[in-house]
Scaffold this active site. Structure first.
Site, PDB file in Angstrom:
ATOM      1  N   GLN A   1       1.607  -6.231   5.556  1.00 42.64           N
ATOM      2  CA  GLN A   1       1.943  -5.908   4.195  1.00 42.64           C
ATOM      3  C   GLN A   1       3.344  -6.448   3.882  1.00 42.64           C
ATOM      4  O   GLN A   1       3.926  -7.115   4.730  1.00 42.64           O
ATOM      5  CB  GLN A   1       1.893  -4.401   4.000  1.00 42.64           C
ATOM      6  CG  GLN A   1       0.496  -3.833   4.286  1.00 42.64           C
ATOM      7  CD  GLN A   1       0.290  -2.385   3.839  1.00 42.64           C
ATOM      8  OE1 GLN A   1       1.100  -1.814   3.121  1.00 42.64           O
ATOM      9  NE2 GLN A   1      -0.812  -1.783   4.266  1.00 42.64           N
TER      10      GLN A   1
ATOM     11  N   ASN B   1      -6.730   1.472   2.670  1.00 42.47           N
ATOM     12  CA  ASN B   1      -7.447   2.736   2.781  1.00 42.47           C
ATOM     13  C   ASN B   1      -7.040   3.710   1.678  1.00 42.47           C
ATOM     14  O   ASN B   1      -7.851   4.517   1.222  1.00 42.47           O
ATOM     15  CB  ASN B   1      -7.174   3.383   4.146  1.00 42.47           C
ATOM     16  CG  ASN B   1      -7.731   2.551   5.288  1.00 42.47           C
ATOM     17  OD1 ASN B   1      -8.484   1.598   5.078  1.00 42.47           O
ATOM     18  ND2 ASN B   1      -7.362   2.902   6.508  1.00 42.47           N
TER      19      ASN B   1
ATOM     20  N   GLU C   1       0.837  -1.205   0.000  1.00 42.28           N
ATOM     21  CA  GLU C   1       0.000   0.000   0.000  1.00 42.28           C
ATOM     22  C   GLU C   1       0.868   1.249   0.000  1.00 42.28           C
ATOM     23  O   GLU C   1       1.982   1.254   0.546  1.00 42.28           O
ATOM     24  CB  GLU C   1      -0.890  -0.012   1.254  1.00 42.28           C
ATOM     25  CG  GLU C   1      -1.776   1.233   1.366  1.00 42.28           C
ATOM     26  CD  GLU C   1      -2.844   1.121   2.449  1.00 42.28           C
ATOM     27  OE1 GLU C   1      -2.844   0.138   3.207  1.00 42.28           O
ATOM     28  OE2 GLU C   1      -3.686   2.039   2.510  1.00 42.28           O
TER      29      GLU C   1
ATOM     30  N   GLU D   1      -6.477  -9.110   3.852  1.00 40.04           N
ATOM     31  CA  GLU D   1      -5.595  -8.417   4.812  1.00 40.04           C
ATOM     32  C   GLU D   1      -5.609  -9.226   6.092  1.00 40.04           C
ATOM     33  O   GLU D   1      -6.676  -9.465   6.660  1.00 40.04           O
ATOM     34  CB  GLU D   1      -6.070  -6.989   5.108  1.00 40.04           C
ATOM     35  CG  GLU D   1      -5.793  -6.012   3.995  1.00 40.04           C
ATOM     36  CD  GLU D   1      -6.097  -4.567   4.358  1.00 40.04           C
ATOM     37  OE1 GLU D   1      -5.934  -4.191   5.542  1.00 40.04           O
ATOM     38  OE2 GLU D   1      -6.511  -3.823   3.452  1.00 40.04           O
TER      39      GLU D   1
ATOM     40  N   TYR E   1      -7.004  -8.203  11.882  1.00 40.14           N
ATOM     41  CA  TYR E   1      -5.730  -7.921  12.550  1.00 40.14           C
ATOM     42  C   TYR E   1      -5.863  -8.349  14.006  1.00 40.14           C
ATOM     43  O   TYR E   1      -6.942  -8.213  14.597  1.00 40.14           O
ATOM     44  CB  TYR E   1      -5.398  -6.429  12.473  1.00 40.14           C
ATOM     45  CG  TYR E   1      -5.076  -5.976  11.067  1.00 40.14           C
ATOM     46  CD1 TYR E   1      -3.816  -6.188  10.520  1.00 40.14           C
ATOM     47  CD2 TYR E   1      -6.041  -5.362  10.283  1.00 40.14           C
ATOM     48  CE1 TYR E   1      -3.517  -5.786   9.227  1.00 40.14           C
ATOM     49  CE2 TYR E   1      -5.759  -4.958   8.978  1.00 40.14           C
ATOM     50  CZ  TYR E   1      -4.494  -5.171   8.456  1.00 40.14           C
ATOM     51  OH  TYR E   1      -4.192  -4.785   7.177  1.00 40.14           O
TER      52      TYR E   1
ATOM     53  N   ASN F   1     -12.100  -1.231  -0.903  1.00 44.86           N
ATOM     54  CA  ASN F   1     -11.455  -1.673   0.335  1.00 44.86           C
ATOM     55  C   ASN F   1     -12.243  -1.236   1.565  1.00 44.86           C
ATOM     56  O   ASN F   1     -12.553  -0.044   1.706  1.00 44.86           O
ATOM     57  CB  ASN F   1     -10.048  -1.047   0.423  1.00 44.86           C
ATOM     58  CG  ASN F   1      -9.351  -1.373   1.734  1.00 44.86           C
ATOM     59  OD1 ASN F   1      -8.953  -2.514   1.960  1.00 44.86           O
ATOM     60  ND2 ASN F   1      -9.226  -0.375   2.615  1.00 44.86           N
ATOM     61  N   GLU F   2     -12.558  -2.176   2.430  1.00 46.11           N
ATOM     62  CA  GLU F   2     -13.152  -1.885   3.756  1.00 46.11           C
ATOM     63  C   GLU F   2     -14.227  -0.808   3.699  1.00 46.11           C
ATOM     64  O   GLU F   2     -14.238   0.096   4.549  1.00 46.11           O
ATOM     65  CB  GLU F   2     -12.047  -1.512   4.762  1.00 46.11           C
ATOM     66  CG  GLU F   2     -11.093  -2.643   5.037  1.00 46.11           C
ATOM     67  CD  GLU F   2     -10.121  -2.376   6.185  1.00 46.11           C
ATOM     68  OE1 GLU F   2     -10.060  -1.250   6.700  1.00 46.11           O
ATOM     69  OE2 GLU F   2      -9.413  -3.334   6.568  1.00 46.11           O
TER      70      GLU F   2
HETATM   71  O1  AHR Z   1      -2.985  -2.487   6.252  1.00 48.63           O
HETATM   72  C1  AHR Z   1      -3.201  -1.269   6.888  1.00 48.63           C
HETATM   73  C2  AHR Z   1      -4.647  -0.800   6.769  1.00 48.63           C
HETATM   74  O2  AHR Z   1      -5.472  -1.645   7.507  1.00 48.63           O
HETATM   75  C3  AHR Z   1      -5.239  -0.824   5.391  1.00 48.63           C
HETATM   76  O3  AHR Z   1      -4.986   0.328   4.673  1.00 48.63           O
HETATM   77  C4  AHR Z   1      -6.707  -0.921   5.663  1.00 48.63           C
HETATM   78  O4  AHR Z   1      -7.397  -1.586   4.644  1.00 48.63           O
HETATM   79  C5  AHR Z   1      -6.775  -1.634   7.000  1.00 48.63           C
HETATM   80  O5  AHR Z   1      -7.613  -0.961   7.860  1.00 48.63           O
END
Ligand code: AHR
Length: 526
Positions: A377, A101, A56, A322, A274, A201-202
């Site tokens: 990432q 994001n 990203e 992710e 996450y 994305n999200e």
């Molecule tokens: O990977 C970091 C961020 O985490 C990404 O930009 C977003 O998609 C997620 O919230």
């Protein structure tokens, strides 16, 4: 918008702690656990794209990570050679770009044409300055050099359907249309042929630029999908699935609406997760596999629900696009700008390395439905590779990922596991051993992946294979360290490293006994 929700560590900390049952309560002599493999019980292929990754425009992932113009470490295209070598060693098969994001505010047209003429913009997602010197052609060239499948994520936040459609024409059109001619002018004659496209994305997250409710997102994504497919009928599309698992978020409802409205257009629905070890409690941290398994299984059921009764229904899979441990550079209430300012430069420890095995075990156990996963990432930003201007080091998390990647393309097996159990919190109990297995029908080789998440006890298991005990020695790959907090840095990156050996097992019947040391990740291969 402030972030507060989807980090699993936060929900875990809200739960009352219940003392784990001591392992001493388990049988003291002989095997406390049993693992039974049957090569006929195939769940599905471990798709190579399960070893995908993500880059990203954030912190030093692109600039100073992948791409560093003028660096003695860069090749003629400005790509860091050392990073590329490390990415190859990691077994990366697929690369998602440009966000994240960032994608929700990105205008891809800013990143094409002569570099010196590209506009410098303020990136609104992370409140950073974007030079646009790395754009579509640079990314696709990078993916080509690295030998990975590119995956582009459209701007479904502030962007338009037409922009998304034109991006497909720019990358994939073979004739002499306007956007194909622009690509040629920019130095690429033959189409890039990008097959995998994310429909945003999200978008379920209030922190996202252009955040929408499920209905509005589905309307946008449906039109984008139609238009993009008319530009190239062969592309595969990923709907933006749930990433917001906060207490008030209706993540099941989001996925239901998205799947219902988009079922005839999409090939995947995404999931993001996450995790974090904020409490410094390994057994709690690694119990998060319950949530990962649950999320996958709920979405699998939702996919079935929109396909049932229609023999011509489009196959839909999960793209877990992710996933990672991320908690040191984010705290509840931080704004995106504050998070972005940290560069998300997490320094991973040994406990995080064990968590990589936990995630991958879950993906392998669900190989029938999880057909793509992207570590977030690749470099510097919550990443297994960390650079400075002079070189790089490999974080603790690098090694399990690289080893698991060798199992890509194999058959995932449905393993019977009986393990001593514990209760890390008010939720349901779970086994100390977290297991997955794969099988190569050609070579008849079995890989058994075992995470012992107990921080106190070694666990002996009887490992059985209905096809018979190993005919020769078993090869052992083990990641372990006495200090759960052990980390790497420049000049000191050999602390948490796997050991390998060949072991002759004393066979009895169709199996053997093996002791999985406390807080270890082991891969047995025979
Ligand atoms: O990977 C970091 C961020 O985490 C990404 O930009 C977003 O998609 C997620 O919230």
């Amino acid at each position: 918008m402030k972030r507060h929700r989807w980090l699993l560590c936060l929900t875990a900390s809200a739960l009352a702690a219940v003392a784990p049952r001591p392992l001493g309560a388990q049988p003291a002599a002989g095997a406390a656990a049993r693992i039974k493999i049957d090569p006929d019980r195939v769940i599905g292929e471990v798709h190579p794209h399960v070893f995908g990754n993500f880059a990203e425009h954030l912190g030093r992932c692109i600039y100073g990570g992948i791409f560093e113009e003028g660096s003695p470490l860069a090749d003629g295209d400005g790509f860091r050679r050392d990073v590329m070598e490390a990415a190859k060693g990691l077994g990366v098969t697929l690369l998602r770009w440009p966000g994240g994001n960032f994608a929700s505010g990105y205008n891809w047209k800013d990143g094409i044409g002569p570099r010196d003429q590209r506009p410098v913009r303020r990136d609104q997602a992370w409140d950073a300055i974007e030079s646009n010197r790395f754009g579509t052609d640079e990314f696709l060239r990078y993916a080509e050099k690295l030998g990975v499948e590119p995956y582009l994520c459209i701007n479904a936040g502030l962007g338009t359907v037409e922009d998304a459609r034109n991006w497909v024409e720019y990358t994939n059109e073979a004739s002499n249309t306007y956007w194909a001619q622009q690509r040629r002018k920019n130095g690429r004659d033959k189409p890039w042929n990008v097959k995998i496209w994310g429909l945003g994305n999200e978008i379920d997250g209030p922190w996202q630029l252009g955040h929408k409710n499920a209905e509005d997102y589905a309307k946008f994504a449906l039109e984008a999908a139609k238009a993009m497919r008319r530009a190239d009928t062969s592309i595969k599309l990923i709907a933006s699935g749930s990433s917001n698992f906060g207490p008030a978020a209706d993540w099941v409802g989001w996925n239901r609406t998205v799947l219902d409205r988009l079922r005839s257009e999409i090939d995947y629905i995404s999931l993001h997760t996450y995790i974090g070890n904020r409490e410094g409690n390994l057994e709690k941290f690694l119990a998060v596999s319950r949530d990962i398994d649950d999320r996958i299984e709920v979405v699998k059921g939702q996919i079935q629900a929109v396909r049932v009764g229609n023999p011509r229904a489009r196959p839909i899979h999960i793209a877990f696009d992710e996933w990672n441990s991320w908690y040191r550079t984010i705290t509840p209430g931080m704004t995106e700008a504050q998070i972005g300012a940290t560069g998300l430069e997490e320094k991973y420890d040994f406990a995080d390395a064990l968590a990589m095995g936990m995630f991958l075990n879950s993906f392998i156990r669900h190989a029938d439905v999880v057909k793509m996963a992207n570590l977030a990432q690749l470099v510097n930003v919550i990443a297994p590779i960390f650079t400075n201007k002079e070189g790089l080091y490999l974080q603790t998390t690098y090694f399990p990922i690289a080893e698991y990647a060798k199992q890509r393309g194999l058959s995932s097996l449905d393993v019977l596991v009986e393990s001593p159990k514990y209760k890390p919190d008010a939720g349901r109990e779970l086994g100390y051993l977290d297991v997955s297995a794969t099988y190569d029908p050609k070579s008849k080789q079995v890989y058994l992946n075992v995470l012992n998440r107990s921080d106190k006890a070694d666990i002996t298991a009887r490992v059985e294979n209905v096809a018979g005990a190993p005919a020769g020695p078993v090869s052992v790959w083990e990641l372990n360290h006495p200090d759960l907090k052990a980390t790497h840095t420049f000049g000191n990156d050999k602390v948490v490293r796997p050991v390998t050996r060949s072991a002759s097992m004393k066979a009895s019947g169709n199996g053997f006994e093996y002791t999985f040391p406390k807080h270890s990740l082991t891969i047995l291969k025979w």
